[in-house]
Motif scaffolding. Sequence first.
Motif, PDB file in Angstrom:
ATOM      1  N   MET A   1      25.474   0.435 -18.636  1.00  0.00           N
ATOM      2  CA  MET A   1      24.461   1.011 -19.450  1.00  0.00           C
ATOM      3  C   MET A   1      24.710   1.410 -20.728  1.00  0.00           C
ATOM      4  N   GLY A   2      25.826   2.149 -20.989  1.00  0.00           N
ATOM      5  CA  GLY A   2      26.489   2.719 -22.271  1.00  0.00           C
ATOM      6  C   GLY A   2      25.642   3.448 -22.998  1.00  0.00           C
ATOM      7  N   LYS A   3      24.922   2.881 -23.940  1.00  0.00           N
ATOM      8  CA  LYS A   3      24.205   3.736 -25.004  1.00  0.00           C
ATOM      9  C   LYS A   3      22.878   4.415 -24.663  1.00  0.00           C
ATOM     10  N   GLU A   4      22.242   3.850 -23.520  1.00  0.00           N
ATOM     11  CA  GLU A   4      21.245   4.289 -22.782  1.00  0.00           C
ATOM     12  C   GLU A   4      21.030   5.825 -22.757  1.00  0.00           C
ATOM     13  N   LYS A   5      19.778   6.421 -23.014  1.00  0.00           N
ATOM     14  CA  LYS A   5      19.594   7.688 -22.650  1.00  0.00           C
ATOM     15  C   LYS A   5      18.850   7.996 -21.672  1.00  0.00           C
ATOM     16  N   ALA A   6      19.027   9.004 -20.776  1.00  0.00           N
ATOM     17  CA  ALA A   6      18.432   9.300 -19.655  1.00  0.00           C
ATOM     18  C   ALA A   6      18.069  11.032 -19.452  1.00  0.00           C
ATOM     19  N   ILE A   7      16.791  11.316 -19.057  1.00  0.00           N
ATOM     20  CA  ILE A   7      16.650  12.697 -18.960  1.00  0.00           C
ATOM     21  C   ILE A   7      16.584  13.192 -17.428  1.00  0.00           C
ATOM     22  N   VAL A   8      17.300  14.057 -17.118  1.00  0.00           N
ATOM     23  CA  VAL A   8      17.346  14.124 -15.503  1.00  0.00           C
ATOM     24  C   VAL A   8      16.738  15.654 -15.161  1.00  0.00           C
ATOM     25  N   LEU A   9      15.915  15.609 -14.168  1.00  0.00           N
ATOM     26  CA  LEU A   9      15.240  16.619 -13.598  1.00  0.00           C
ATOM     27  C   LEU A   9      16.135  17.639 -12.826  1.00  0.00           C
ATOM     28  N   LEU A  10      16.574  18.894 -13.295  1.00  0.00           N
ATOM     29  CA  LEU A  10      17.636  19.441 -12.867  1.00  0.00           C
ATOM     30  C   LEU A  10      17.014  20.950 -12.118  1.00  0.00           C
ATOM     31  N   SER A  11      17.200  20.937 -10.827  1.00  0.00           N
ATOM     32  CA  SER A  11      16.604  22.315 -10.254  1.00  0.00           C
ATOM     33  C   SER A  11      17.872  23.233 -10.056  1.00  0.00           C
ATOM     34  N   GLY A  12      19.151  22.808 -10.302  1.00  0.00           N
ATOM     35  CA  GLY A  12      20.239  23.674  -9.842  1.00  0.00           C
ATOM     36  C   GLY A  12      20.808  23.597  -8.420  1.00  0.00           C
ATOM     37  N   GLY A  13      20.016  22.672  -7.781  1.00  0.00           N
ATOM     38  CA  GLY A  13      20.403  22.285  -6.402  1.00  0.00           C
ATOM     39  C   GLY A  13      21.553  21.250  -6.374  1.00  0.00           C
ATOM     40  N   MET A  14      21.673  20.623  -4.944  1.00  0.00           N
ATOM     41  CA  MET A  14      23.140  19.796  -4.819  1.00  0.00           C
ATOM     42  C   MET A  14      22.766  18.428  -5.305  1.00  0.00           C
ATOM     43  N   ASP A  15      21.506  18.007  -4.965  1.00  0.00           N
ATOM     44  CA  ASP A  15      20.972  16.832  -4.995  1.00  0.00           C
ATOM     45  C   ASP A  15      20.694  16.574  -6.464  1.00  0.00           C
ATOM     46  N   SER A  16      20.089  17.490  -7.437  1.00  0.00           N
ATOM     47  CA  SER A  16      20.139  17.191  -8.830  1.00  0.00           C
ATOM     48  C   SER A  16      21.110  17.372  -9.473  1.00  0.00           C
ATOM     49  N   ALA A  17      22.135  17.942  -9.113  1.00  0.00           N
ATOM     50  CA  ALA A  17      23.441  18.258  -9.679  1.00  0.00           C
ATOM     51  C   ALA A  17      24.281  16.793  -9.510  1.00  0.00           C
ATOM     52  N   THR A  18      24.128  16.339  -8.405  1.00  0.00           N
ATOM     53  CA  THR A  18      24.649  14.909  -8.113  1.00  0.00           C
ATOM     54  C   THR A  18      24.034  13.781  -9.035  1.00  0.00           C
ATOM     55  N   LEU A  19      22.802  14.184  -9.287  1.00  0.00           N
ATOM     56  CA  LEU A  19      22.061  12.975 -10.092  1.00  0.00           C
ATOM     57  C   LEU A  19      22.529  13.208 -11.638  1.00  0.00           C
ATOM     58  N   LEU A  20      22.786  14.446 -12.117  1.00  0.00           N
ATOM     59  CA  LEU A  20      23.388  14.771 -13.243  1.00  0.00           C
ATOM     60  C   LEU A  20      24.409  14.197 -13.598  1.00  0.00           C
ATOM     61  N   TRP A  21      25.316  14.422 -12.623  1.00  0.00           N
ATOM     62  CA  TRP A  21      26.934  13.721 -12.710  1.00  0.00           C
ATOM     63  C   TRP A  21      26.762  12.196 -12.828  1.00  0.00           C
ATOM     64  N   LEU A  22      25.902  11.754 -11.797  1.00  0.00           N
ATOM     65  CA  LEU A  22      25.703  10.250 -11.931  1.00  0.00           C
ATOM     66  C   LEU A  22      25.072   9.656 -13.168  1.00  0.00           C
ATOM     67  N   ALA A  23      24.119  10.437 -13.657  1.00  0.00           N
ATOM     68  CA  ALA A  23      23.806  10.021 -14.993  1.00  0.00           C
ATOM     69  C   ALA A  23      24.917  10.079 -16.050  1.00  0.00           C
ATOM     70  N   LYS A  24      25.583  11.291 -16.127  1.00  0.00           N
ATOM     71  CA  LYS A  24      26.536  11.433 -17.075  1.00  0.00           C
ATOM     72  C   LYS A  24      27.760  10.144 -16.791  1.00  0.00           C
ATOM     73  N   ARG A  25      27.778   9.609 -15.788  1.00  0.00           N
ATOM     74  CA  ARG A  25      28.663   8.429 -15.699  1.00  0.00           C
ATOM     75  C   ARG A  25      28.048   7.249 -16.287  1.00  0.00           C
ATOM     76  N   ASP A  26      26.634   7.187 -15.969  1.00  0.00           N
ATOM     77  CA  ASP A  26      26.129   5.762 -16.304  1.00  0.00           C
ATOM     78  C   ASP A  26      25.167   5.661 -17.391  1.00  0.00           C
TER      79      ASP A  26
END
Length: 218
Positions: A1-26
Amino acid sequence: MGKEKAIVLLSGGMDSATLLWLAKRDFGKVWALSFNYGQRHAVELRYAEELARMAEVEEHIVVEIPIYRSLKGSALTDEEVEVPKEDYPQDSPPITTVPMRNLNFLAIAAAFADSLGITTLGIGVHALDTPYPDCRPEFITAAEAAINASSILTAKEKMRIHVWAPFLGMSKRDIALLGKELGVPYEKTYSCYEGTEPPCGECPTCRQREEALREIYP
Ligand SMILES: [Zn+2]
């Protein structure tokens, strides 16, 4: 996906943290969005801040939604309602449901998406969340349709905004396994509904978390 941008809803819990790390990868550029809605466990926002810093997001935006404080009946925002210790009921929304929470969160995320030119909104809902009406696949589909129907980006640039919910079919354990692979710092996440430090260990989200992490980090 490279240059695309994403906003992640981040609560501070384990699910949203994992999503944030996945978003950083993708994704090329990632924003994190957290909410102070008068939750009993507002301490989670400190964890969200630290996670956003560690993930080196473009910006961590914290939005205040004080109106939830005046709504009665949810154990997460009404001081007079206790956080249950038992499992979620199978047939009706739990007392920890916050009315329209994810609809409000996604609408606000979509407003940032429109103004920042971002076409992906990430939300960490998963298979164990289905007792909550606003965590079900039909809600995600409907929210995405409503967002695109009201989006400036969609109307003007013919772009589609995607509500990205990659954990919909995943259990908490699957998420923890993925998180291990991604190197998510779970010790920096917070899940307890009671908002105590250390966490209570007894509320449904504490127990789900403990169960998911136990096998993976014995
Ligand atoms: Zn707890």
